[in-house]
Design a protein around this motif. Structure first.
Motif, PDB file in Angstrom:
ATOM      1  N   ARG A  51       0.837  -1.211   0.000  1.00 15.62           N
ATOM      2  CA  ARG A  51       0.000   0.000   0.000  1.00 15.62           C
ATOM      3  C   ARG A  51       0.871   1.260   0.000  1.00 15.62           C
ATOM      4  NH1 ARG A  51      -1.908   3.808   3.041  1.00 15.62           N
ATOM      5  NH2 ARG A  51      -0.757   3.209   4.906  1.00 15.62           N
ATOM      6  N   LEU A  52       1.904   1.229   0.857  1.00 17.01           N
ATOM      7  CA  LEU A  52       2.782   2.405   0.953  1.00 17.01           C
ATOM      8  C   LEU A  52       3.502   2.645  -0.374  1.00 17.01           C
ATOM      9  CD1 LEU A  52       4.189   1.692   4.526  1.00 17.01           C
ATOM     10  CD2 LEU A  52       2.753   3.634   3.873  1.00 17.01           C
ATOM     11  N   GLN A  54       2.331   1.712  -3.374  1.00 20.73           N
ATOM     12  CA  GLN A  54       1.337   2.165  -4.354  1.00 20.73           C
ATOM     13  C   GLN A  54       1.034   3.657  -4.162  1.00 20.73           C
ATOM     14  OE1 GLN A  54      -2.107  -0.303  -4.303  1.00 20.73           O
ATOM     15  NE2 GLN A  54      -2.475  -0.032  -6.469  1.00 20.73           N
ATOM     16  N   GLU A  55       1.052   4.095  -2.899  1.00 19.38           N
ATOM     17  CA  GLU A  55       0.730   5.498  -2.630  1.00 19.38           C
ATOM     18  C   GLU A  55       1.947   6.413  -2.750  1.00 19.38           C
ATOM     19  OE1 GLU A  55      -1.531   5.650   0.968  1.00 19.38           O
ATOM     20  OE2 GLU A  55      -3.205   4.599   0.018  1.00 19.38           O
ATOM     21  N   GLU A  57       4.701   6.421  -1.016  1.00 19.38           N
ATOM     22  CA  GLU A  57       5.467   6.718   0.203  1.00 19.38           C
ATOM     23  C   GLU A  57       6.730   5.873   0.264  1.00 19.38           C
ATOM     24  OE1 GLU A  57       3.771   7.085   4.160  1.00 19.38           O
ATOM     25  OE2 GLU A  57       1.838   7.430   3.198  1.00 19.38           O
TER      26      GLU A  57
END
Ligand code: B1M
Length: 211
Positions: A51-52, A54-55, A57
């Protein structure tokens, strides 16, 4: 008691040593459940890494580091999972991640849980061509050919695998899974589907029982 947040953090922080250390402690303690540690600690950790990333970060080095920590944890837990498998093989599974795809964590998890539930598993690794699945399934008289795909670009190979198994007239079922796949996709290509590693075990048990 399992502190699942610590397990997850070790993966999110990409701390290979800590992940290995925690997994070794779990493996050595008969009172702790390694499957629960994976499902409630380590796997949510690697999902958070995804998730990190993909975003935006996390960048590729952090993604790779998280994957390394996850693999270290799994390597430490696998012997314990295998010991719970018993001696009489329930069935033979030829397993791999399809050609062009290098993701091996989910596939290895499926393999570890199948072994833990008494299956004999031949893990062909990642980037496995259809012909290698077919050759090993034929030679090893596999009950199930199990193929993982994590990319939308590689899941199409699962269809090619189903077709190749039929063409080779192999007496085995095809089980597929991986993040971009679905029950609908499996129906469309004529394979059996499992959404998770524990579900892969359930489906594999059903498939060998019905043979
Ligand atoms: Co990649 N990657 N990756 N990656 N990676 C994904 C899959 C992605 C969703 C990330 C994202 O964009 N959010 C995305 C795919 C998008 C798409 O196609 N839909 C992606 C991409 C794009 C890429 C690259 C193309 C990135 C690049 O280079 N630009 C590249 C491709 C390389 C290649 O394969 N040719 C790449 C590379 C990598 C790393 C090498 C850095 C690393 C893999 C390291 C390794 O495996 N040794 C990596 C990782 C770690 C991920 C994420 C973050 C995590 C995957 C994982 O291990 N999850 C992933 C994002 C995400 O999934 N949220 C991502 C944990 C694992 C337990 O879950 O594998 O889904 P999973 O397995 C689950 C179920 O799917 C199921 O059981 C498991 C749970 O119980 N299951 C089965 C899996 N196989 C099964 C088989 C079965 C049954 C069930 O029966 C046979």
């Amino acid at each position: 008691m399992l502190d699942t947040r610590m397990l997850s953090s070790a993966i999110v922080e990409g701390d290979v040593e800590q992940a290995r250390h925690l997994a070794e402690q779990i493996a050595a303690d008969p009172g702790l459940d390694p499957v629960m540690a994976l499902e409630q600690g380590f796997i949510p950790g690697i999902r958070e890494v995804g998730r990190l990333w993909q975003e935006g970060e996390y960048f590729l080095p952090e993604l790779v580091q998280g994957a390394e920590a996850m693999k270290a944890a799994m390597a430490a837990l696998t012997p314990r999972l295998a010991r719970s498998g018993g001696h009489k093989a329930r069935g033979k599974v030829v397993l791999g991640t399809v050609a062009g795809d290098l993701h091996d964590i989910g596939k290895s998890l499926v393999g570890a849980l199948l072994v833990a539930h008494g299956f004999e598993v031949e893990d062909l690794g990642v980037d496995v061509p259809v012909c290698a699945f077919i050759d090993r399934a034929r030679e090893g008289r596999a009950d199930i050919v199990a193929a993982s795909a994590l990319l939308t670009t590689t899941m199409v190979t699962q269809r090619a695998l189903v077709e190749a198994v039929a063409e080779a007239r192999l007496d085995c079922a095809v089980l597929i899974g991986g993040a971009p796949t679905s029950a609908r996709w499996a129906r469309e290509v004529g394979a059996h589907y499992a959404e998770s590693a524990p579900e892969a075990v359930e489906v594999a048990c059903r498939l060998v029982q019905s043979r």
